[in-house]
Design an enzyme around this catalytic site. Sequence first.
Site, short mmCIF file in Angstrom:
data_model
loop_
_atom_site.label_atom_id
_atom_site.label_comp_id
_atom_site.label_asym_id
_atom_site.label_seq_id
_atom_site.Cartn_x
_atom_site.Cartn_y
_atom_site.Cartn_z
N THR A 1 -5.40 -1.73 7.20
CA THR A 1 -6.00 -2.98 6.91
C THR A 1 -7.32 -3.42 7.48
O THR A 1 -7.47 -4.62 7.23
CB THR A 1 -4.17 -4.18 8.61
OG1 THR A 1 -4.88 -3.07 9.12
CG2 THR A 1 -3.39 -3.50 7.80
N ASP B 1 -1.60 6.72 6.73
CA ASP B 1 -1.17 5.04 6.68
C ASP B 1 -2.10 4.96 8.11
O ASP B 1 -2.72 5.75 8.73
CB ASP B 1 -0.38 4.93 7.27
CG ASP B 1 0.33 3.45 7.23
OD1 ASP B 1 -0.72 2.75 6.18
OD2 ASP B 1 0.88 3.07 6.88
N ARG C 1 6.50 -8.19 1.49
CA ARG C 1 7.45 -7.60 2.48
C ARG C 1 7.96 -8.74 3.20
O ARG C 1 9.36 -9.00 3.64
CB ARG C 1 6.49 -7.13 3.57
CG ARG C 1 7.16 -6.88 4.68
CD ARG C 1 6.79 -6.16 5.88
NE ARG C 1 6.41 -4.58 5.40
CZ ARG C 1 5.29 -3.71 5.79
NH1 ARG C 1 4.61 -4.55 6.51
NH2 ARG C 1 4.91 -2.63 5.57
N LYS D 1 0.75 -1.36 0.10
CA LYS D 1 -0.43 -0.07 -0.48
C LYS D 1 1.14 1.39 0.11
O LYS D 1 1.11 2.56 -1.17
CB LYS D 1 -1.01 -0.20 1.12
CG LYS D 1 -1.39 -1.32 1.00
CD LYS D 1 -2.62 -1.40 2.27
CE LYS D 1 -2.26 -1.46 3.65
NZ LYS D 1 -1.83 -2.61 3.53
N THR D 2 2.14 1.15 0.76
CA THR D 2 2.28 2.39 1.25
C THR D 2 3.75 3.00 0.00
O THR D 2 3.87 3.74 -0.91
CB THR D 2 3.85 2.31 1.94
OG1 THR D 2 3.05 2.44 3.53
CG2 THR D 2 4.10 3.31 2.14
N1 LIG Z 1 3.95 -5.50 -5.57
C1 LIG Z 1 5.17 -5.84 -5.73
N2 LIG Z 1 6.37 -5.62 -6.00
C2 LIG Z 1 7.50 -6.25 -5.81
N3 LIG Z 1 7.56 -5.82 -4.05
C3 LIG Z 1 6.62 -5.00 -3.38
C4 LIG Z 1 5.13 -5.46 -3.91
N4 LIG Z 1 4.90 -4.58 -3.10
C5 LIG Z 1 5.35 -4.62 -2.19
N5 LIG Z 1 6.59 -5.10 -2.00
C6 LIG Z 1 8.11 -5.05 -1.76
O1 LIG Z 1 7.27 -5.13 -0.33
C7 LIG Z 1 7.89 -4.05 1.05
C8 LIG Z 1 6.21 -3.89 2.17
O2 LIG Z 1 5.67 -3.17 1.02
P1 LIG Z 1 4.85 -1.67 1.51
O3 LIG Z 1 5.85 -1.46 2.95
O4 LIG Z 1 4.29 -0.82 0.59
O5 LIG Z 1 3.17 -2.51 2.42
P2 LIG Z 1 1.92 -2.15 3.27
O6 LIG Z 1 1.08 -2.79 2.52
O7 LIG Z 1 2.41 -0.10 3.13
O8 LIG Z 1 2.52 -2.31 4.31
P3 LIG Z 1 1.78 -1.59 5.68
O9 LIG Z 1 0.30 -2.38 6.05
O10 LIG Z 1 1.99 -2.36 6.48
O11 LIG Z 1 1.75 -0.60 5.93
C9 LIG Z 1 8.50 -3.00 0.53
O12 LIG Z 1 9.37 -2.75 0.86
C10 LIG Z 1 8.31 -3.50 -1.38
O13 LIG Z 1 10.00 -3.69 -0.99
MG LIG Z 2 2.62 0.67 4.75
#
Ligand SMILES: Nc1ncnc2c1ncn2[C@@H]1O[C@H](COP(=O)(O)OP(=O)(O)OP(=O)(O)O)[C@@H](O)[C@H]1O
Ligand SMILES: [Mg+2]
Length: 389
Positions: free
Chosen positions: A210, A161, A269, A116-117
């Site tokens: 989430t 977030d 992740r 997401k981030t």
């Molecule tokens: N589609 C993707 N392709 C490649 N790597 C990805 C992808 N999505 C996420 N990642 C990797 O996974 C890690 C986590 O992603 P991210 O921080 O965006 O998750 P999030 O959904 O924001 O999690 P949270 O809910 O914990 O904040 C990132 O550092 C990134 O390297």
């Molecule tokens: Mg995030």
Amino acid sequence: MAIISSKPQPPSDPSAEQDKSDRPVHKSPQGSASAAKPASHPGPKDAAQSDNTLLQPAANAEETSKQEESIRPQRLSDYVGQKALKEVLDIAIRAAQSRQEILDHLLLYGPPGLGKTTMALILAAEMNVNCKITTAPALERPRDIAGLLVGLQKGDILFIDEIHRLPRVTEEILYPAMEDFRLDITIGKGQNAKTRSLPLNRFTLVGATTKVGALTSPLRDRFGLVQRLRFYELDELTQIVLRTAEILATPITEAGAAEIARRARGTPRIANRLTRRVRDYVEVKATGTQITDSLAAEALELFNVDPCGLDWTDRRLLTVMIENFAGRPVGLDTLAAATGEDAQTIEEVYEPYLLQIGYLQRTPRGRIPTPAAWRHLGYQPPETQLALI
Ligand SMILES: Nc1ncnc2c1ncn2[C@@H]1O[C@H](COP(=O)(O)OP(=O)(O)OP(=O)(O)O)[C@@H](O)[C@H]1O
Ligand SMILES: [Mg+2]
């Protein structure tokens, strides 16, 4: 693209993404300044830091988050999987660019670590605008959000977030800001209170959560785009592992990447984290070789990640449900008390994957482990278990 983060960063927060020195200062419209406050109560990401789980790293979180940043995809074309989401956003970006307009407000929801981030940062890069990052618990007072809003330039992305945790007052300030790009502020108290309206630059709010069900409907309805992130398929995760290994300059075979991907709970992740653990193992135990499937399996056994991706905590949750409750429905709070885990962490971090792979079911009377979970843990499910499902 400038990234300005106002994410609160308690030392134990594994999702902290920038150095503490980056901690921003929120300027209120009156000109006073205040540092972003850390969350007043621990969320799922702060809680339950068990050494037995790879889902939430306890040790050297800062180092890990720096590595995570170097691995994070920067453009839409590097973002693996989530085909439907990428298509929707690609169209939105192109339409906005051709009309020279800003992107519609976007709500992204889905379990932790699915991207997401990353997607919010990619949107800013694709639109060539700034991205201000904050998290809902940091927006406790009206001036926290007011300071952020007045600082936005045309087209900027404001990323909030954990948006389901927005305090009520902040949420009410966001309504006119999102809809009419207007900041309504109340000056004075009681009978002398006056409301002033300040025009804001048009901006895009990207919210991440989430728990989409915990958002109030007035807030949810103000997002033009609401998109869910899904767990990743095995081939997508394999691609992510291969990409990460390349960035880390770690030789790996395709089968080695698939072995890691299989144990990554459908989550990038975790795939990245497991890749780093396996790299360490191979560097120490088998210097000079590449990561093969057997080395990956060996390393991940050592880290207590089983072939289905279940870690110590997953297995403990299921085992307690089987042994202590004989597979009968268990309420979330009872399960939390019986396992010593945090209820919110169970619900937001562990359960989604167990539900997805069909090891857990939610019934009106509580959670039950499915026969597949009994068998996976080496138990024989009783006949009555089938009747419960
Ligand atoms: N589609 C993707 N392709 C490649 N790597 C990805 C992808 N999505 C996420 N990642 C990797 O996974 C890690 C986590 O992603 P991210 O921080 O965006 O998750 P999030 O959904 O924001 O999690 P949270 O809910 O914990 O904040 C990132 O550092 C990134 O390297
Ligand atoms: Mg995030």
